[in-house]
Design a protein around this motif. Structure first.
Motif, short mmCIF file in Angstrom:
data_model
loop_
_atom_site.label_atom_id
_atom_site.label_comp_id
_atom_site.label_asym_id
_atom_site.label_seq_id
_atom_site.Cartn_x
_atom_site.Cartn_y
_atom_site.Cartn_z
N ALA A 1 0.53 4.07 -2.98
CA ALA A 1 0.09 5.42 -2.62
C ALA A 1 0.91 6.52 -3.29
N SER B 1 0.82 -1.22 0.00
CA SER B 1 0.00 0.00 0.00
C SER B 1 0.85 1.26 0.00
N ASP B 2 2.04 1.20 0.59
CA ASP B 2 2.92 2.37 0.60
C ASP B 2 3.47 2.65 -0.80
#
Length: 254
Positions: free
Chosen positions: A237, A233-234
């Protein structure tokens, strides 16, 4: 099986990467005897035979997410970056030392390729946020080639990932004619990946043990400080800007 560490592999680091892989293989207990070199990166990354490679954040979030597993992110100990992060360094010729990045609006920008986080995505987001638009785009095919294009006056500025900039300064004579202008905000660095069906936790442990087991000279040559886990998810993003085609349209319309 394929083992591939091509992202920072150059003549000066090749033997060090070989030693690194040999230790990973020892701790893993399996894998090819030698690293794959000279292969197409996308073919390597998408191969079901992939045991270990390293990719860039932009290819991961735009094309590889869901098709590979993350196996850890190396920490290169880069200035101003958290562990496992890196950033882009804007560089120009030494004659432009002291110029702000805004002074390069309307000038020739060299980039390695449109799916590069540090060579394209990060610098374009950085410039967009500051209302800076280049005057022309020069695609080079590699970070070091972008730096060389600037040194040879085929472009006026470029953005390299911070580790490549360190390697260029250490090993390329043309770096003497270059200067750093500005840096982007840090983003997650280039992750190690493996094919679906492989065990990323086992790979993480083997890579981490290998980094600890390297001799100091090899660790320093590869700039390896450790290994961290960064969530998918990092990576997802991180913003993805328009590519070179749309950017060239903006340049022509400006």
């Amino acid at each position: 099986m394929i083992a591939h560490l091509g992202m920072y592999d150059r003549p000066e680091t090749a033997e060090a990467n070989d030693r690194f892989w040999a230790l990973i293989r020892t701790h893993l207990g399996r894998g090819p005897d030698q690293l794959t070199r000279g292969a197409d990166f996308w073919e390597v990354w998408k191969s079901p035979e992939l045991l270990l490679s390293q990719t860039c954040g932009c290819p991961y979030r735009t094309r590889l997410y869901g098709e590979v597993e993350l196996a850890g992110t190396p920490d290169y100990g880069l200035p101003g970056c958290p562990a496992g992060y890196y950033n882009s360094v804007f560089i120009a010729r030494s004659a432009d030392a002291g110029q702000p990045l805004s002074a390069f609006a309307g000038r020739r920008f060299a980039y390695n390729e449109g799916l590069s986080q540090s060579g394209w995505a990060a610098p374009m987001v950085h410039m967009h946020d500051r209302s800076i638009l280049p005057g022309a785009l020069v695609e080079t095919g590699g970070h070091s080639l972008s730096a060389q294009a600037v040194a040879e006056d085929r472009a006026d500025f470029a953005a390299l990932d911070a580790l490549t900039w360190e390697l260029v300064k250490a090993h390329d004579g043309f770096a003497e004619g270059l200067t750093e202008i500005e840096r982007t905000e840090p983003t997650p660095a280039l992750p190690y990946i493996t094919a679906l069906g492989q065990n990323p936790q086992t790979l993480f442990a083997a890579i981490e043990a290998a980094i600890r087991g390297l001799d100091e000279d090899t660790r320093n040559l590869l700039h390896l400080k450790g290994l961290v886990q960064i969530a998918p998810s990092d990576y997802l993003a991180v913003p993805t800007p328009p590519g070179p085609v749309l950017t060239e349209q903006r340049i022509r319309a400006a």
